[in-house]
Design a protein around this motif. Structure first.
Motif, short mmCIF file in Angstrom:
data_model
loop_
_atom_site.label_atom_id
_atom_site.label_comp_id
_atom_site.label_asym_id
_atom_site.label_seq_id
_atom_site.Cartn_x
_atom_site.Cartn_y
_atom_site.Cartn_z
N THR A 137 0.85 -1.19 0.00
CA THR A 137 0.00 0.00 0.00
C THR A 137 0.89 1.25 0.00
OG1 THR A 137 -0.06 0.19 2.41
CG2 THR A 137 -1.67 -1.28 1.40
N ASP A 138 0.26 2.40 0.04
CA ASP A 138 1.00 3.66 0.13
C ASP A 138 1.20 4.10 1.58
OD1 ASP A 138 1.24 3.94 -2.64
OD2 ASP A 138 -0.77 4.82 -2.79
N ASP A 139 0.71 3.31 2.51
CA ASP A 139 0.83 3.64 3.94
C ASP A 139 2.26 3.39 4.40
OD1 ASP A 139 0.70 3.67 6.77
OD2 ASP A 139 -1.42 3.11 6.71
N PRO A 140 2.93 4.38 4.99
CA PRO A 140 4.31 4.18 5.46
C PRO A 140 4.42 3.15 6.58
CG PRO A 140 3.45 6.27 6.27
CD PRO A 140 2.44 5.75 5.28
N ASN A 141 3.28 2.82 7.22
CA ASN A 141 3.29 1.84 8.30
C ASN A 141 3.10 0.40 7.81
OD1 ASN A 141 3.45 3.87 10.47
ND2 ASN A 141 1.42 4.45 9.74
N ASP A 142 2.87 0.24 6.52
CA ASP A 142 2.81 -1.09 5.94
C ASP A 142 4.20 -1.72 6.04
OD1 ASP A 142 2.66 -3.34 4.34
OD2 ASP A 142 1.55 -2.35 2.73
N PRO A 143 4.34 -2.87 6.72
CA PRO A 143 5.68 -3.48 6.87
C PRO A 143 6.41 -3.70 5.55
CG PRO A 143 4.13 -4.54 8.34
CD PRO A 143 3.33 -3.61 7.47
N LEU A 144 5.66 -3.90 4.48
CA LEU A 144 6.30 -4.10 3.18
C LEU A 144 7.01 -2.84 2.68
CD1 LEU A 144 3.54 -6.22 1.41
CD2 LEU A 144 5.75 -7.03 2.24
N ASN A 145 6.65 -1.68 3.26
CA ASN A 145 7.30 -0.42 2.88
C ASN A 145 8.49 -0.08 3.77
OD1 ASN A 145 5.61 0.27 0.70
ND2 ASN A 145 4.03 1.01 2.09
N TRP A 146 8.72 -0.87 4.81
CA TRP A 146 9.86 -0.60 5.68
C TRP A 146 11.16 -0.92 4.93
CZ3 TRP A 146 7.72 -3.68 10.49
CH2 TRP A 146 6.65 -2.96 11.05
N PRO A 147 12.25 -0.25 5.31
CA PRO A 147 13.54 -0.58 4.68
C PRO A 147 13.89 -2.05 4.90
CG PRO A 147 13.71 1.40 6.04
CD PRO A 147 12.38 0.81 6.32
N LEU A 148 14.59 -2.64 3.95
CA LEU A 148 14.93 -4.06 4.05
C LEU A 148 15.76 -4.34 5.29
CD1 LEU A 148 14.77 -6.85 2.73
CD2 LEU A 148 16.84 -6.29 1.44
N TRP A 149 16.67 -3.42 5.67
CA TRP A 149 17.49 -3.65 6.86
C TRP A 149 16.63 -3.76 8.11
CZ3 TRP A 149 17.11 -0.41 10.95
CH2 TRP A 149 16.65 0.90 10.72
N LYS A 150 15.55 -2.97 8.17
CA LYS A 150 14.67 -3.03 9.35
C LYS A 150 13.91 -4.35 9.37
CE LYS A 150 10.83 -0.61 11.60
NZ LYS A 150 9.95 0.58 11.60
N ARG A 151 13.42 -4.77 8.22
CA ARG A 151 12.69 -6.05 8.17
C ARG A 151 13.62 -7.21 8.51
NH1 ARG A 151 10.60 -6.50 2.49
NH2 ARG A 151 11.93 -4.75 1.89
N ASP A 152 14.85 -7.15 8.01
CA ASP A 152 15.81 -8.21 8.32
C ASP A 152 16.20 -8.21 9.79
OD1 ASP A 152 15.85 -9.28 5.78
OD2 ASP A 152 17.64 -8.19 5.14
N ALA A 153 16.29 -7.02 10.40
CA ALA A 153 16.63 -6.93 11.83
C ALA A 153 15.53 -7.56 12.68
CB ALA A 153 16.85 -5.48 12.22
#
Length: 520
Positions: free
Chosen positions: A59-75
């Motif tokens: 989505t266009d929502d900045p809180n959608d986890p898919l929009n988080w930076p890859l480093w944050k998702r990997d952390a």
């Protein structure tokens, strides 16, 4: 020409929202150029030479986890995987201590094995409750609750002394603490990553959930011999206590349901807001309705297939662990708990190799088959991993039965070698089934993982209850020849699943099993 491009754009969007799970993923420059012209609203991963359509579309929502930076998702995944390693040590915690605990508590082998069996029941039953809670309120509060319960129950278990009932209840609560990680971490991979990013990450999460389980007895036997069995519990409490702040501060909620976002979250969440245990409901369904949803899902062919592919080999693995004490602690080898613990070195190496192979094959085989399929991804491509499971898992079971039945001739090495192959097959099956469920049936993935969780734990509980009696009445070789043959049949079920998987997805897209039972 405009009409052609417009039709292509519509088709691309249909592929992306298609409940069947079939996706158009670009794999050559000519298709990339045409599709980008036609589908200007589509989002791409442009890091590779050829842009890849993002599936699912964020989505266009900045809180959608898919929009988080890859480093944050990997952390986040790294933290969840680390605490999963600690949690996964709980189930095999007593594997190397069977004789020691039987003497301390003055119980027979079956009753000692049931300290693990009832623990597995705790995992399965709690998993049902926790998954329903995750669907309503998200996963974060459950990861925190699980970590806290692991700390408390592990300290309790270490302090049980010679009280069998106290240790038994501590083991059951340990199972409850383990449940959120077994049930939800794989689903969090689906929350955090696109289809083309999941293969290696799913292998990592499964390595955390299974790999730690095989390394545990290696060190627990030595801990028991050196400083006492109680410290195997105390050390888990200490390590989980160290990880609790990381889970609290750096693992925000990964479940995202745009329609249920509260109005004040339309802007990007602050760090303080991300620390909340809950950030709103994720569904309008009631908790009790969601609690019942896994039961009809059991009869979904894809879920039934995944339950068997993952759960049976996990059950056989637990059974081998239970039998090791009887086979090696007695004549002719007379192993101590330390040497019995060291027997898990082979399975641990097998787990590492299994995850390495599955991590490499999962994405490579999918990309290869996408190219062969003219850029179209089918979730059934994940089932190909079962070929490796069949080879390693069945050879491991047949080989273990043959060599463990005559340790005087074969010694300890060959049973351990075949145990390693069996575990390698188990890992490949776990990764294949998890990836297929996430990719093919994302809308019921949480309920499907609940079914997998309950089946594998209750199946393993039944095996711990019966293992010693089977060993006494049937002998090691006969039992494992039968088990290996059953596993061979289970793996061969992947052939009709691969051939008919797409038709199965189409059928259940038209005939929603949850709607039919009033649980949608």
């Amino acid at each position: 020409m405009f009409q052609v491009l417009r039709s292509l754009s519509i088709q691309l969007r249909m592929d992306l929202i298609n409940p069947l799970g079939t996706s158009f993923i670009l794999d050559d420059h000519s298709r990339s150029h045409t599709a980008q012209q036609a589908g200007s609203n589509l989002k791409y991963d442009n890091r590779a030479k050829v842009p890849v359509i993002l599936v699912p579309q964020p989505t266009d929502d900045p809180n959608d986890p898919l929009n988080w930076p890859l480093w944050k998702r990997d952390a986040i995944l790294l933290i969840l995987s680390t605490i999963s390693v600690i949690a996964s040590t709980l189930s095999p915690l007593l594997a190397a201590n069977t004789v020691t605990l039987s003497l301390i508590f003055e119980r027979d082998f079956t009753q000692t094995a049931l300290l693990t069996g009832y623990h597995l029941c705790g995992v399965g039953i709690a998993g049902l409750l926790f998954v329903a809670s995750a669907r309503v309120w998200g996963k974060r509060h459950l990861y925190l609750l699980g970590t806290i319960l692991i700390i408390i129950s592990s300290a309790w278990g270490g302090a049980s002394g010679s009280n069998y009932k106290s240790l038994l209840w501590a083991r059951i609560i340990q199972g409850v603490g383990l449940a959120p990680f077994e049930a939800l971490v794989n689903a969090s991979v689906g929350d955090l990553y696109f289809v083309h990013e999941r293969g290696k990450r799913m292998a990592l999460s499964n390595l955390a959930l299974f790999g730690g389980a095989f390394f545990t007895p290696v060190i627990v036997g030595k801990i028991t011999h050196t400083i006492g069995w109680q410290w195997s519990f105390y050390l888990i409490a200490i390590f989980a206590g160290v990880l609790l702040p990381l889970v609290f501060f750096f693992c925000p909620e990964t479940t995202f349901r745009e329609a249920f976002r509260p109005p004040h979250y339309t802007s990007k969440e602050t760090f303080i807001q991300s620390l909340a245990l809950f950030n709103g409901r994720k569904t309008s369904n009631s908790f009790w309705k969601l609690l019942l949803r896994p039961f009809p899902i059991i009869f979904h062919p894809a879920v039934l297939w995944a339950m068997l592919i993952q759960g049976t080999l996990i059950g056989w693995t637990v059974m081998i662990g239970v039998m090791l004490a009887a086979v090696f602690l007695g004549p002719p080898l007379w192993f101590t708990e330390v040497k019995t613990g060291y027997m898990y070195t082979g399975p641990f190496i097998g787990a590492l190799l299994g995850f390495a192979v599955s991590g490499l094959l999962a994405d490579w085989s999918a990309r290869f088959m996408i190219k062969r399929n003219k850029g179209v991804y089918e979730p059934e491509f994940r089932i190909v991993l079962v070929v490796a499971q069949l080879v390693f898992g069945c050879v491991g079971l047949y080989g273990f039965g043959a060599t463990a039945a005559n340790v005087k001739k074969f010694g300890w090495f060959w049973p351990d070698f075949f145990f390693a192959l069996e575990v390698m097959g188990m890992v490949l099956g776990a990764v294949a089934s998890a990836l297929y469920i996430v990719d093919a049936h994302r809308e019921i993935a949480v309920e499907a993982f609940t079914c997998l969780l309950v089946f594998k734990n209750l199946f393993s509980f039944g095996l711990t209850w019966s293992a010693y009696d089977w060993l006494k009445n049937g002998g090691v070789a006969r039992i494992f020849y039968i088990i290996a043959s059953v596993q061979l049949v289970v793996c061969l079920l992947s052939i009709p699943m691969y051939i008919l998987g797409k038709k199965n997805r189409a059928f259940f897209a038209r005939h929603d099993i949850l709607k039919m039972t009033g649980l949608s």
